[in-house]
Scaffold this active site. Structure first.
Site, short mmCIF file in Angstrom:
data_model
loop_
_atom_site.label_atom_id
_atom_site.label_comp_id
_atom_site.label_asym_id
_atom_site.label_seq_id
_atom_site.Cartn_x
_atom_site.Cartn_y
_atom_site.Cartn_z
N ASP A 199 -16.54 -12.95 8.69
CA ASP A 199 -15.12 -12.63 8.60
C ASP A 199 -14.70 -11.88 9.87
O ASP A 199 -14.88 -10.68 9.99
CB ASP A 199 -14.87 -11.77 7.36
N TYR A 248 0.82 -1.21 0.00
CA TYR A 248 0.00 0.00 0.00
C TYR A 248 0.86 1.26 0.00
O TYR A 248 0.56 2.24 0.70
CB TYR A 248 -0.94 0.00 1.21
N TYR A 258 -14.10 -5.22 2.75
CA TYR A 258 -12.71 -5.60 2.48
C TYR A 258 -12.47 -6.96 3.13
O TYR A 258 -12.66 -7.12 4.33
CB TYR A 258 -11.71 -4.58 3.03
#
Length: 441
Positions: free
Chosen positions: A240, A21, A148
């Site tokens: 998640d 990133y 995400y």
């Protein structure tokens, strides 16, 4: 490491490393870290930094925790690695036993992988093949907008479409993206889902907090209602908990805030206390049994070289022991309460909007002339300012957040809070920030 080598570490790094990133052309020199202890990281010049983001949300008990280090050291001298196809070992069996005791009662099997993204990949394949093994074709997947779930292709496909995924857009599989649930939109979401239920293999979601999207938060009661509807429509659910697991939401798992239970759960980040990489996907026997067959083609053909690595399993076992200690649970509660008290102060500041908190996660948006975005230029300026003050914060654009290790003291948290307020005063007007053009120079 001698002083000369340490002083050149950033220079040597830039010659050989590609950081995540990071736009390497415009990035400054990375900070050379040579030691960690507790909530602090130390650079090559001896300066210490409070790790206010738990080194990308993974460090639960502080850096270089002596108990975890000792346990891993003992395991290293006993068994460091063994193929997990056809073999097993005590740390893997014990970790599975211990983890399953803490999860919803329908979680009965553990599948090991390497990180959060691969834990999600395994979960998606389980759901698709679950239908396939029963002669059904259910290939559609539901996910939240702004989601995400990781950067591998399957995990990226079920993540919200953005500039991050744009270069790969034509290669990502189709996903039905829906809004996070609210009291106002729940009935509309149910209509959307019902229309596609017969073709939908699963619904994957980050419970309560969408981390990388900017610490976006929503209510447990609304997720519960959505989960109940999906269960009635026979849509499998993947929860998640890569970020939210192991105490981050104020309870051991986000699942502990819910009455409905998922079919599959994903874990990583805090799983090993931030000591070693590891991913886990747990599932119900209902899922597992769909792969039991005399037909070898119904096998789940998925695996990783370091599946159930004994060292990582041992680190996770040690971290879990520390997590369940009375003093750690008290620390999680105390951090949550301190955050809650601070939100009232933040909410009254004219430069702040959308203050939000779930457990040990605190987030707010810094008002600027630019839109709220990961690419808002103020993020880099704020990051540098806090770094100068000895605090590691990694704003998501103009969204600032705290996710501290549980070993942080009340005084250390207050130090961070004071500096946040000082920085808010330092940059009280949006015009204090450089323009887009100046910020790029």
């Amino acid at each position: 490491m001698n002083t000369l080598i340490q002083s050149r570490l950033a220079e040597r790094d830039k010659a050989v490393n590609w950081h995540p990133y990071t736009q390497m052309k415009t990035a400054g020199n990375p900070v050379p870290i040579v030691k960690g202890k507790g909530v602090y990281l130390y650079d090559n010049e001896g300066k210490k930094y409070i790790d206010a983001v738990s080194s990308w949300w993974v460090t639960l008990h502080g850096h270089a925790h002596p108990y975890i280090a000792e346990r891993v050291s003992q395991q290293l001298n006993t068994l460091e690695q063994v193929i997990f196809a056809g073999f097993t070992h005590e740390p893997a069996v014990q970790l599975s036993e211990n983890l399953l005791k803490l999860l919803p009662g329908n979680q009965e099997k553990v599948f090991y992988s390497d990180n959060g993204s691969t834990a999600v990949e395994a979960a998606l394949k389980m759901c698709i093949q679950y239908a396939y093994n029963q002669g059904k074709e259910k290939t559609k997947i539901l996910a939240f907008k702004e989601a995400y779930h990781g950067d591998t292709f399957g995990a990226m496909s079920v993540s919200g479409r953005s500039v991050w995924t744009k270069p790969f857009g034509s290669m990502l599989f189709e996903v039905i993206f829906i809004d996070t649930p609210t009291a106002e939109n729940l009935e509309h979401l149910k209509i959307q889902i019902k229309a596609l239920a017969g073709e939908t293999a699963c619904f994957i979601y980050e419970p309560l907090v969408q981390g990388a999207a900017g610490m976006l938060m929503y209510e447990a009661e609304h997720l519960d209602e959505l989960m109940k509807f999906c269960r009635n429509e026979e849509i499998l659910m993947i929860q998640d908990e890569v970020f939210t697991g192991f105490g981050r939401t104020g309870k051991l798992f986000a699942a502990d805030h819910l009455t409905e239970i998922p079919d599959i759960m994903c874990f990583s980040k805090g799983l090993t206390g931030g000591t070693m990489p590891m991913g886990i996907t747990t599932c119900s026997n209902r899922i597992f049994n769909a792969f039991l067959s005399d037909d070898k083609y119904k096998t789940l053909f998925h695996g990783h070289s370091f599946t159930a690595n004994p060292l990582a399993c041992t680190a996770a076992l040690a971290s879990m022991e520390l997590l369940l200690k009375e003093e750690t649970l008290a620390a999680i509660d105390r951090i949550s309460r301190q955050h809650s008290d601070f939100t009232g102060i933040l909410a009254s500041h004219p430069n702040v909007e959308n203050v939000r908190q779930t457990g040990t996660i605190l987030a707010f948006e810094y008002k600027t002339d630019q839109n709220t975005s990961y690419f808002n230029e103020t993020g880099k300026i704020l990051y540098d300012e806090f770094l100068q003050r000895g605090i590691i914060m990694r704003p998501l654009g103009n969204i600032m957040y705290l996710v501290p290790p549980y070993c942080i003291t009340p005084e250390e948290l207050d130090f961070i809070y004071r500096n946040i307020l000082e920085v808010l005063e330092l940059f009280r007007e949006p015009t204090c920030f450089p323009t887009d053009e100046a910020a790029r120079e």
